[in-house]
Design an enzyme around this catalytic site. Structure first.
Site, short mmCIF file in Angstrom:
data_model
loop_
_atom_site.label_atom_id
_atom_site.label_comp_id
_atom_site.label_asym_id
_atom_site.label_seq_id
_atom_site.Cartn_x
_atom_site.Cartn_y
_atom_site.Cartn_z
N SER A 62 3.00 20.00 -34.92
CA SER A 62 2.98 18.62 -34.41
C SER A 62 4.29 18.09 -33.87
CB SER A 62 2.53 17.67 -35.52
OG SER A 62 1.16 17.81 -35.68
N PHE A 120 -10.78 22.71 -40.54
CA PHE A 120 -9.95 23.42 -41.53
C PHE A 120 -10.20 22.97 -42.97
CE2 PHE A 120 -8.24 25.61 -38.18
CZ PHE A 120 -7.61 24.82 -37.25
N ALA A 121 -11.42 22.44 -43.21
CA ALA A 121 -11.76 22.04 -44.60
C ALA A 121 -11.59 23.26 -45.52
CB ALA A 121 -13.18 21.52 -44.64
N THR A 123 -9.48 26.57 -45.51
CA THR A 123 -8.30 26.93 -44.74
C THR A 123 -8.42 28.27 -44.00
OG1 THR A 123 -6.93 25.66 -46.25
CG2 THR A 123 -5.81 27.33 -44.92
N SER A 160 -4.32 11.34 -36.47
CA SER A 160 -5.44 12.11 -35.93
C SER A 160 -4.98 12.96 -34.76
CB SER A 160 -6.56 11.17 -35.45
OG SER A 160 -7.55 11.91 -34.76
N ASN A 161 -5.17 14.27 -34.85
CA ASN A 161 -4.81 15.16 -33.74
C ASN A 161 -5.55 14.80 -32.46
OD1 ASN A 161 -2.93 17.28 -34.82
ND2 ASN A 161 -4.56 17.38 -36.34
N SER A 326 2.50 28.17 -44.49
CA SER A 326 1.92 26.82 -44.44
C SER A 326 0.83 26.76 -45.51
CB SER A 326 1.34 26.55 -43.06
OG SER A 326 0.24 27.44 -42.81
N ASN A 327 0.20 25.56 -45.63
CA ASN A 327 -0.81 25.33 -46.67
C ASN A 327 -0.24 25.59 -48.07
OD1 ASN A 327 -3.45 24.47 -47.36
ND2 ASN A 327 -3.99 26.57 -47.91
#
Ligand SMILES: C[C@@H](NC(=O)[C@@H](C)NC(=O)CCCC[C@H](NC(=O)C[NH3+])C(=O)[O-])C(=O)O
Length: 349
Positions: A62, A120-121, A123, A160-161, A326-327
């Protein structure tokens, strides 16, 4: 205000902690009026064991949103765009609500649902399902419009993307070229950002780069090599590739007033509350640190990479840092600490 000196040992410690918490590697660079400080730890590639360094390119997620917003602010300077005009004036019929303006979109106040919440609920399955997919902007917006709005236009900040997919559509409509051309001609070339690319829909990161490793949701499950992906789910909301040096150059130029008029930069700094010690302007996040210093930039999260790119008010001191995972919320919290080390200096013991 004079900034406290950076806590360079603290910064090194933050990266080593992130590594201990699951990041294969981490790197950070501080630029301050020509003085450069670099540090890195861990590995760029788990197969070869190659050391990760600040020369490694990576996906900035982002932080891309600042590049996209900067192009639109330049278009506003060129009188090709009015921030308070409805999006539908430039993209007729795109949105079901004609009250949503360009400013609402760039400040995450449009109320448009973030399609990545569904995507991506879960991953790893979510990522595997899209890593080789190429989406049109329209397909991503349609995914969002299938869900109800989260708020009336202009009411509140709700990240929001979808907003920055629409921002990319505005860039293409108003310039008549793909966003890649706008990034190159208006930012990358003028600033000589030799390690910054928008290669969508290619799945390859050009040149020397860190491989990115996605942390699965299930604790203890093995990391997933997420380096190869189109990042088409993100595009103008998150698909730029860069390095710590180029991000510092870009932020320094933007906040130093070298990419837009001072009037448009002031528009980017019109803040709405965006969580604890945070505010959001137009494609730009403000974080208020423990020592009373505020820093300006953006974080990034794309499969395999977390990015932190922030600078002091007028861009005199900038920090860019990334980890190639990430995550991983623990790593994310640790890496937010690099802002304290870089801008607040030695923490009160
Ligand atoms: C948050 C960050 N936003 C971005 O960088 C945008 C491009 N990324 C996202 O919205 C997260 C996508 C999922 C990442 C995935 N997570 C999951 O899949 C969680 N289920 C991952 O961590 O790789 C920002 O603005 O600071």
């Amino acid at each position: 205000a004079v900034l406290p000196k950076p806590d360079l040992e603290g910064l090194r410690g933050d990266l080593r902690t992130a590594q201990r918490q699951g990041a294969p590697g981490a790197a950070a660079r501080i630029d301050e009026h020509g003085t450069v400080f670099r540090t890195a730890t861990g590995i760029a590639d788990r197969t070869t064991g190659r050391a990760l360094g600040n020369a490694d390119r990576f996906r900035i997620g982002s932080v891309t949103k600042i590049f996209t917003a900067t192009v639109l602010m330049q278009l506003a300077d060129e009188h090709k765009l009015r921030l308070d005009a409805p999006v539908n004036r430039y993209l007729p019929g795109l949105l079901p609500d004609g009250r949503i303006t360009v400013r609402h979109v760039l400040s995450h106040r449009s109320g448009l649902y973030d399609y990545t919440n569904d995507m991506f609920a879960r991953t790893v399955p979510g990522f595997e399902a899209v890593r080789d997919k190429v989406f049109t902007y329209r397909q991503l917006v349609d995914r969002s419009l299938r869900r109800p709005r989260t708020n009336t236009p202009g009411a509140v900040y709700a990240y929001s993307n979808t907003n920055f997919v629409i921002a990319g559509m505005l860039v293409e409509k108003l310039t008549g070229h793909p966003v890649q051309t706008a990034y190159r001609d208006r930012i990358i070339e003028p600033l000589k950002l030799r390690d910054t690319f928008y290669v969508h829909p290619s799945t390859r990161i050009p040149g020397r780069h860190a491989r990115g490793y996605l942390t699965p949701d299930r604790a203890g499950a093995p990391l997933v090599d997420a380096t190869r992906q189109t990042a088409s789910w993100a595009q103008s909301a998150g698909a730029i590739v860069s390095t710590t040096r180029d991000l510092n150059t870009f932020l320094g130029a933007l906040l130093g007033g070298r990419l837009t008029s001072s009037a448009q930069l002031a528009q980017m700094r019109r803040w709405v509350p965006a969580g604890t010690d945070q505010a959001y302007g137009l494609g730009l996040r403000r974080r208020d640190l423990s020592c009373g210093v505020s820093v300006y930039g953006h974080t990034g999260a794309v499969q395999g990479y977390y990015t932190y790119a922030f600078a002091s008010k007028n861009g005199g001191r900038s920090l860019a840092a990334f980890v190639n995972t990430s995550n991983n919320g623990t790593v994310h919290t640790t890496m937010l600490g690099t802002l304290e080390s870089a801008f607040c200096g030695k923490r009160a013991k």
